[in-house]
Write a protein that holds these residues in place. Structure first.
Motif, PDB file in Angstrom:
ATOM      1  N   VAL A   1       0.843  -1.207   0.000  1.00  0.00           N
ATOM      2  CA  VAL A   1       0.000   0.000   0.000  1.00  0.00           C
ATOM      3  C   VAL A   1       0.880   1.260   0.000  1.00  0.00           C
ATOM      4  CG1 VAL A   1      -1.774   1.271   1.279  1.00  0.00           C
ATOM      5  CG2 VAL A   1      -1.868  -1.226   1.149  1.00  0.00           C
TER       6      VAL A   1
ATOM      7  N   LYS B   1       2.658   1.754  -3.331  1.00  0.00           N
ATOM      8  CA  LYS B   1       1.773   2.351  -4.341  1.00  0.00           C
ATOM      9  C   LYS B   1       1.730   3.880  -4.185  1.00  0.00           C
ATOM     10  CE  LYS B   1      -2.767   1.972  -6.401  1.00  0.00           C
ATOM     11  NZ  LYS B   1      -4.083   1.422  -6.339  1.00  0.00           N
ATOM     12  N   GLU B   2       1.741   4.348  -2.951  1.00  0.00           N
ATOM     13  CA  GLU B   2       1.734   5.806  -2.756  1.00  0.00           C
ATOM     14  C   GLU B   2       2.980   6.438  -3.365  1.00  0.00           C
ATOM     15  OE1 GLU B   2       0.721   7.493   1.017  1.00  0.00           O
ATOM     16  OE2 GLU B   2      -0.673   5.862   1.470  1.00  0.00           O
TER      17      GLU B   2
ATOM     18  N   PRO C   1      -1.815  -8.249  -3.668  1.00  0.00           N
ATOM     19  CA  PRO C   1      -1.900  -6.787  -3.693  1.00  0.00           C
ATOM     20  C   PRO C   1      -0.985  -6.267  -4.807  1.00  0.00           C
ATOM     21  CG  PRO C   1      -1.274  -7.597  -1.509  1.00  0.00           C
ATOM     22  CD  PRO C   1      -1.268  -8.774  -2.415  1.00  0.00           C
TER      23      PRO C   1
END
Ligand code: HEM
Length: 453
Positions: free
Chosen positions: A63, A66-67, A385
């Motif tokens: 996560v 991805k940022e 993911p």
């Protein structure tokens, strides 16, 4: 309800490090082990120092990754080592930033679309076949060198329509020199400005000049030819900006050619070397692949049309890139203060993301250290993911050559496996990864060629 990040402490944990050198000595000594340790000890994010002031964040969670790569990518630029490559590749795709990058990417992207690169499949097969014609049963070869030559041959052919041989030496010899010296420069901690005539600087300038002469003369010859070429250079020369209708200048073309050359051959060469190493350690996988190829081809040569059916070969390539991702780390520099998850990063801080570490994370992979190509069956990647598997990076800077590389590696693998089984002798040195600019087998791979029939 609070998100998973809001309830967390915002302090980023990490090792203390030496007051002056920080954690640089441990990192330099064994970057992969150092990052693995960070992951095991601190989890999704950790912080350490390079030298007395340079803060480094190791971001190790899909996560958060991805940022950095996608949603907040505008707050980052490429890390310093990549910026150093400008000496060689100028303002090409790999090194340019912001609007310059976006404009060039728009222009070049169509040349690398899946539908477009299909036309290079035959060149990939032919180049590999003609290269291995020089091989013979029982010979022992440096497979790392052989794969480098094949990948160099493929990029030279697809880019300029030049066959391996005398003509392509015009490009290959100076390119080798530029690569070696450019990379040396990229890796050195203190970079001596190019105008200071040190021995390496003079050598680098000479090699860049030599290559420039060749590239500019090819561009000039092409500009004078009325016919259009379908090789990569031809496509780049025809590309026009949607907004102003302008094509690339000679300088832009030169920078992009140099970039594609640099980014596009060592990576694939290492991928192939690692794959042959893994096959030699897993003869059952090698045999299964050979049987599938025999069934598909009935003993005839590999053809481009077979590519979509070579799914097992593609899974082998994907699994090889999971365990030994040629691009094992991605670096960024923070351009403006930014929050990643709940963690504050300041302008000038550095961010590291590692495919090598993430791809071996047992949260996402059962038996993570084992080579099991079958794990990629049934759209396995879609169950992960997004940034748990990312050998080609992500976001606007994702590898432009990803489909090209997959096709090249798969077809080269199948072409070689159809003819030879490559084995590692019992007294071969222990094969370990060496994390230079790309991840390569340390001290090379020396393998014996065994005829299939
Ligand atoms: C197995 C082979 C390859 C791997 C693992 C690989 C990996 C990568 C990765 C991870 C990036 C992103 C770097 C970052 O975000 O900082 C990248 C960028 C790039 N790659 Fe590849 N690559 C491969 C093959 C190729 C090939 C064959 C070409 C060209 C023919 C190519 C051309 C490029 C270019 C031009 C960029 C810069 C893209 C941009 O910033 O817009 N690569 N590659």
């Amino acid at each position: 309800m609070k998100t998973r990040y809001e309830v967390k402490q915002q302090i980023v944990p990490g090792p203390k490090g030496h007051w002056l050198q920080g954690n640089l000595p441990e990192f330099k000594n064994d970057p992969l082990q150092f990052l693995m340790n960070q992951s095991n000890q601190y989890g999704e994010i950790s912080r350490f120092r390079f030298g007395p002031f340079q803060q480094v964040y190791f971001v190790n969670d899909p996560v958060l990754i991805k940022e950095v790569l996608v949603t907040k990518q505008k707050s980052f630029i490429k890390s310093r080592d990549i910026q150093m490559l400008k000496t060689v590749v100028g303002e090409g795709l790999l090194t340019s930033e912001k609007e310059v990058h976006m404009k060039q990417r728009r222009l070049i992207q169509p040349a690398f679309k899946k539908t477009h690169i299909a036309q290079y499949a035959q060149d990939m097969i032919n180049t590999t076949s003609s290269y291995i014609e020089g091989w013979s049963n029982g010979e022992k070869k440096s497979i790392t060198n052989e794969m480098m030559n094949i990948a160099l041959g493929i990029i030279t052919k697809t880019m300029f329509s030049m066959d391996i041989g005398e003509e392509s030496k015009r490009i290959e010899a100076p390119m080798e020199a530029v690569m070696k010296l450019g990379v040396k420069r990229m890796r050195s901690l203190i970079t001596i400005p190019l105008w200071i005539p040190t021995k390496n600087n003079r050598k680098l300038k000479r090699a860049v000049k030599e290559l420039d002469d060749v590239l500019f003369s090819i561009i000039k010859e092409r500009r004078m030819e009325p016919s259009e070429h379908t090789d990569l250079l031809g496509i780049l020369m025809q590309a026009k900006d949607e907004e102003n209708g302008l094509g690339m200048t000679d300088k832009q073309l030169r920078d992009e050619l140099m970039t594609i050359f640099l980014a596009g051959h060592e990576t694939t060469a290492n991928l192939l070397s690692w794959t042959f190493y893994l096959l030699s350690q897993h003869p059952e996988v090698d045999e299964k692949l050979y049987t599938i190829i025999e069934e598909l081809t009935q003993g005839k040569p590999i053809t481009p049309e077979l590519y979509p059916q070579l799914t097992y070969a593609q899974h082998i390539i994907s699994e090889s890139m999971r365990l030994y991702p040629p691009a094992y780390v991605i670096g960024r520099q923070v351009e403006e203060d930014i929050e990643i998850g709940p963690y504050q990063m300041r302008k000038g801080d550095m961010v590291l993301i590692s495919q090598y570490v993430m791809h071996r994370n047992p949260t996402y992979y059962d038996n993570a250290e084992a080579f099991i190509p079958e794990r990629f069956e049934h759209n396995f990647i879609k169950t992960l993911p997004t940034y748990a598997y990312f050998p080609f990076g992500g976001g606007p800077r994702v590898c432009i050559g990803n489909h090209f590389a997959m096709m090249e590696a798969t077809l080269a693998l199948a072409t070689i496996v159809q003819k030879y089984r490559l084995t590692l002798s019992a007294d071969h040195h222990t094969v370990k990864p060496q994390p230079l600019v790309t991840l390569r087998p340390k001290r090379g791979l020396y393998m014996t060629l065994n005829n299939r029939k």
